[in-house]
Design an enzyme around this catalytic site. Structure first.
Site, PDB file in Angstrom:
ATOM      1  N   GLU A  22       0.885  -1.175  -0.053  1.00  0.00           N
ATOM      2  CA  GLU A  22       0.030  -0.058  -0.057  1.00  0.00           C
ATOM      3  C   GLU A  22       0.730   1.169  -0.138  1.00  0.00           C
ATOM      4  OE1 GLU A  22      -3.450   1.653   2.746  1.00  0.00           O
ATOM      5  OE2 GLU A  22      -2.217   0.501   3.583  1.00  0.00           O
ATOM      6  N   LYS A  76      -9.957   3.301  -1.853  1.00  0.00           N
ATOM      7  CA  LYS A  76     -10.173   2.600  -0.252  1.00  0.00           C
ATOM      8  C   LYS A  76     -11.383   3.143   0.441  1.00  0.00           C
ATOM      9  CE  LYS A  76      -7.404   1.808   3.951  1.00  0.00           C
ATOM     10  NZ  LYS A  76      -6.116   2.365   4.575  1.00  0.00           N
ATOM     11  N   CYS A 117      -5.516  -2.915   2.871  1.00  0.00           N
ATOM     12  CA  CYS A 117      -5.263  -2.801   4.115  1.00  0.00           C
ATOM     13  C   CYS A 117      -6.364  -2.961   5.289  1.00  0.00           C
ATOM     14  CB  CYS A 117      -4.233  -1.606   4.383  1.00  0.00           C
ATOM     15  SG  CYS A 117      -3.139  -1.603   5.723  1.00  0.00           S
TER      16      CYS A 117
END
Length: 263
Positions: free
Chosen positions: A40, A110, A147
């Site tokens: 990431e 995200k 994540c």
């Protein structure tokens, strides 16, 4: 399908990180991998300067991604990573992109920002607004997560119900009490409860754990990295997904509807 996890410590200078990404892409391609997953926020970072990653954000047509796209132009390798891109204000979006053949073939912004364990990603980053797309790599369908998303089982379940055989998870998993255990448990749970592969790639270095791993549809870890830079390969088998879903039909047996994203 041969896949690769490219684990490294992201540097402060985007030029150095672009060079590292391109080297990993070339090595994965030479080894015959169809898919490479990188960590990431690979454009730039500095643990002494938390705002650097957002200040250094580049648009998708900026020099960082332009170099990676050029390196992918003559290749069938699919490379997945995340980087911060400007959102038009003083903030950024944590964008996950899939590159192949010189093009961006998929993008996911995200959804779940890391406002936990005394960190506050939402101070500088704008959350995404859409469920990730699926992309085809070889004979398998791949769903995109990033994540902190791994802590929200609804997203993984939605992608599995949409048809994902594989979930990818570029990450920068911060060290801390119990955090390594959380990583292993959550990645394994998302794979087992959705009978799919999960490829979870962590940044390594002074702050983050590395510990990239691939878990198969029955919860077996089939590849793992330690705490230092590494390029790790594994073979994924579409028949393993099919067999797991026949033996353990949790997707078919569920009693709840398909998760939907709140407006």
């Amino acid at each position: 399908m041969k896949v690769a996890m490219g684990q490294f410590a992201v540097a402060r200078e985007w030029q150095k990180n672009a060079h590292t990404c391109i080297e990993l892409m070339q090595q994965a391609q030479q080894a015959g991998a169809a898919l490479l997953v990188l960590p990431e926020a690979v454009l730039a970072t500095d643990i002494q300067d938390p705002g650097l990653a957002v200040r250094e954000a580049q648009p998708l047509d900026g020099p960082f991604l332009t170099q990676l796209l050029a390196a992918s132009r003559e290749s069938t390798l699919t490379t997945i990573l995340t980087l911060y891109v400007p959102d038009g204000s003083q903030r950024a979006i944590n964008a996950q992109v899939a590159l192949r053949g010189g093009e961006i073939i998929a993008r996911y912004d995200k959804l779940h920002l890391y406002d936990a364990f005394a960190m506050q990603e939402s101070q500088r980053v704008t959350a995404g607004l859409a469920v990730p797309p699926l992309l085809e790599v070889g004979e398998m369908k791949v769903g995109m997560m990033t994540c902190y998303d791994i802590r929200f089982p609804e997203l993984a379940r939605r992608l599995a119900l949409d048809g994902a055989d594989v979930l990818v998870l570029p990450s920068a998993w911060v060290r801390g009490p119990l955090k390594e255990m959380h990583w292993d448990v959550l990645v394994t749970a998302r794979a087992l409860e959705n009978t799919c592969y999960v490829i979870a790639v962590g940044e390594c270095g002074p702050r983050n754990i590395g510990s990239s791993l691939i878990v198969d549809p029955l919860g077996v870890a089939i590849a793992r990295a330690a705490e230092s830079p590494a390029l790790v390969f594994a073979e994924l088998d579409a028949q393993r997904v099919k067999s797991a879903r026949e033996r353990l039909p949790v997707l078919a047996n569920r009693r709840f509807s398909r998760p939907e994203l709140d407006a």
